[in-house]
Design a protein around this motif. Structure first.
Motif, PDB file in Angstrom:
ATOM      1  N   GLY A   7     -30.918  -9.835   6.968  1.00 26.41           N
ATOM      2  CA  GLY A   7     -32.081 -10.050   6.123  1.00 26.41           C
ATOM      3  C   GLY A   7     -32.049  -9.265   4.823  1.00 26.41           C
ATOM      4  N   THR A   8     -30.894  -8.704   4.460  1.00 26.88           N
ATOM      5  CA  THR A   8     -30.772  -7.968   3.198  1.00 26.88           C
ATOM      6  C   THR A   8     -29.645  -8.564   2.364  1.00 26.88           C
ATOM      7  N   ALA A   9     -29.558  -8.136   1.110  1.00 30.95           N
ATOM      8  CA  ALA A   9     -28.496  -8.608   0.221  1.00 30.95           C
ATOM      9  C   ALA A   9     -27.762  -7.410  -0.364  1.00 30.95           C
ATOM     10  N   THR A  10     -26.484  -7.583  -0.611  1.00 34.38           N
ATOM     11  CA  THR A  10     -25.660  -6.590  -1.291  1.00 34.38           C
ATOM     12  C   THR A  10     -24.996  -7.279  -2.471  1.00 34.38           C
ATOM     13  N   ASP A  11     -25.022  -6.652  -3.622  1.00 35.25           N
ATOM     14  CA  ASP A  11     -24.373  -7.216  -4.807  1.00 35.25           C
ATOM     15  C   ASP A  11     -22.901  -6.831  -4.781  1.00 35.25           C
ATOM     16  N   ALA A  12     -22.081  -7.668  -4.155  1.00 32.02           N
ATOM     17  CA  ALA A  12     -20.652  -7.375  -3.985  1.00 32.02           C
ATOM     18  C   ALA A  12     -19.922  -7.299  -5.325  1.00 32.02           C
ATOM     19  N   ALA A  13     -20.422  -7.997  -6.331  1.00 29.57           N
ATOM     20  CA  ALA A  13     -19.768  -7.989  -7.644  1.00 29.57           C
ATOM     21  C   ALA A  13     -19.994  -6.669  -8.376  1.00 29.57           C
ATOM     22  N   ALA A  14     -21.088  -5.978  -8.083  1.00 28.52           N
ATOM     23  CA  ALA A  14     -21.428  -4.739  -8.800  1.00 28.52           C
ATOM     24  C   ALA A  14     -21.252  -3.484  -7.944  1.00 28.52           C
ATOM     25  N   LEU A  15     -20.873  -3.646  -6.695  1.00 24.60           N
ATOM     26  CA  LEU A  15     -20.727  -2.505  -5.795  1.00 24.60           C
ATOM     27  C   LEU A  15     -19.677  -1.536  -6.336  1.00 24.60           C
ATOM     28  N   PRO A  16     -20.025  -0.251  -6.536  1.00 25.81           N
ATOM     29  CA  PRO A  16     -19.021   0.700  -7.029  1.00 25.81           C
ATOM     30  C   PRO A  16     -17.954   0.959  -5.973  1.00 25.81           C
ATOM     31  N   LEU A  17     -16.692   0.959  -6.406  1.00 23.98           N
ATOM     32  CA  LEU A  17     -15.571   1.199  -5.506  1.00 23.98           C
ATOM     33  C   LEU A  17     -14.727   2.344  -6.050  1.00 23.98           C
ATOM     34  N   GLU A  18     -14.357   3.278  -5.190  1.00 26.13           N
ATOM     35  CA  GLU A  18     -13.437   4.338  -5.572  1.00 26.13           C
ATOM     36  C   GLU A  18     -12.019   3.817  -5.403  1.00 26.13           C
ATOM     37  N   HIS A  19     -11.203   4.004  -6.429  1.00 27.66           N
ATOM     38  CA  HIS A  19      -9.826   3.510  -6.403  1.00 27.66           C
ATOM     39  C   HIS A  19      -8.845   4.622  -6.066  1.00 27.66           C
ATOM     40  N   ASP A  20      -7.768   4.235  -5.397  1.00 31.24           N
ATOM     41  CA  ASP A  20      -6.637   5.109  -5.118  1.00 31.24           C
ATOM     42  C   ASP A  20      -5.384   4.447  -5.667  1.00 31.24           C
ATOM     43  N   PRO A  21      -4.383   5.251  -6.065  1.00 26.70           N
ATOM     44  CA  PRO A  21      -3.125   4.659  -6.533  1.00 26.70           C
ATOM     45  C   PRO A  21      -2.456   3.868  -5.407  1.00 26.70           C
ATOM     46  N   VAL A  22      -1.786   2.789  -5.773  1.00 24.96           N
ATOM     47  CA  VAL A  22      -0.990   2.028  -4.809  1.00 24.96           C
ATOM     48  C   VAL A  22       0.221   2.887  -4.448  1.00 24.96           C
ATOM     49  N   PRO A  23       0.585   2.979  -3.160  1.00 25.31           N
ATOM     50  CA  PRO A  23       1.772   3.754  -2.787  1.00 25.31           C
ATOM     51  C   PRO A  23       3.008   3.290  -3.567  1.00 25.31           C
ATOM     52  N   ALA A  24       3.825   4.249  -3.982  1.00 26.94           N
ATOM     53  CA  ALA A  24       4.994   3.968  -4.830  1.00 26.94           C
ATOM     54  C   ALA A  24       5.887   2.882  -4.260  1.00 26.94           C
ATOM     55  N   GLU A  25       6.072   2.857  -2.934  1.00 27.54           N
ATOM     56  CA  GLU A  25       6.969   1.861  -2.336  1.00 27.54           C
ATOM     57  C   GLU A  25       6.426   0.434  -2.426  1.00 27.54           C
ATOM     58  N   GLN A  26       5.135   0.268  -2.751  1.00 26.81           N
ATOM     59  CA  GLN A  26       4.549  -1.060  -2.885  1.00 26.81           C
ATOM     60  C   GLN A  26       4.458  -1.523  -4.338  1.00 26.81           C
ATOM     61  N   ILE A  27       4.630  -0.624  -5.296  1.00 28.03           N
ATOM     62  CA  ILE A  27       4.479  -1.001  -6.708  1.00 28.03           C
ATOM     63  C   ILE A  27       5.659  -1.859  -7.148  1.00 28.03           C
ATOM     64  N   VAL A  28       5.322  -2.995  -7.766  1.00 28.68           N
ATOM     65  CA  VAL A  28       6.315  -3.909  -8.326  1.00 28.68           C
ATOM     66  C   VAL A  28       6.329  -3.764  -9.847  1.00 28.68           C
ATOM     67  N   ALA A  29       5.151  -3.572 -10.447  1.00 32.73           N
ATOM     68  CA  ALA A  29       5.042  -3.414 -11.902  1.00 32.73           C
ATOM     69  C   ALA A  29       3.746  -2.687 -12.242  1.00 32.73           C
ATOM     70  N   GLY A  30       3.783  -1.934 -13.334  1.00 29.47           N
ATOM     71  CA  GLY A  30       2.588  -1.255 -13.807  1.00 29.47           C
ATOM     72  C   GLY A  30       2.207  -0.069 -12.944  1.00 29.47           C
ATOM     73  N   ASP A  31       0.932   0.254 -12.966  1.00 36.20           N
ATOM     74  CA  ASP A  31       0.387   1.402 -12.238  1.00 36.20           C
ATOM     75  C   ASP A  31      -0.916   0.979 -11.546  1.00 36.20           C
ATOM     76  N   PRO A  32      -0.846  -0.012 -10.644  1.00 36.03           N
ATOM     77  CA  PRO A  32      -2.078  -0.539 -10.057  1.00 36.03           C
ATOM     78  C   PRO A  32      -2.758   0.449  -9.118  1.00 36.03           C
TER      79      PRO A  32
END
Length: 116
Positions: A7-32
């Motif tokens: 019976g409630t709503a969450t604004d998934a588009a505006a929800l703040p998310l904490e980011h972490d670096p992608v592990p080095a072994e998974q990176i293909v390009a850039g710094d995601p």
């Protein structure tokens, strides 16, 4: 703890998310980076929001159904070899456990996911 109660709503588009670096072994390009928030865990399923910044990374998938909320990306299927899928708002995609993929994000990608 559930962020989404009946019976409630969450604004998934505006929800703040904490980011972490992608592990080095998974990176293909850039710094995601990636971030996520679990909205609900019930009946053994998980509902959440996941986001990836621009760059490319490899991954091994879990069973998942997701809907893209924002961004511009492509997911390539390494194994099994399938045609790449463009990801833009409104795209609905199903992944199965064990799929090997490469995610290339051009504009920060945000999705709502459901895993069984």
């Amino acid at each position: 703890m559930s962020r989404l109660s009946p019976g409630t709503a969450t604004d998934a588009a505006a929800l703040p998310l904490e980011h972490d670096p992608v592990p080095a072994e998974q990176i293909v390009a850039g710094d995601p980076t990636t971030g996520y928030a679990t909205l609900d865990e019930s009946g053994g399923a998980e509902l959440g929001v996941w986001e990836m910044s621009p760059g490319a990374m490899s991954d091994v998938e879990a069973d998942e159904l997701f809907v893209v909320l924002a961004g511009d990306a492509t997911v390539e299927f390494v194994d099994p070899a399938l045609p790449p899928i463009p990801l833009a708002p409104g795209a609905v995609v199903r992944l199965t456990a064990g799929m090997r993929t490469v995610w290339t994000v051009r504009e920060t990608l945000r999705k709502v996911y459901l895993t069984p």
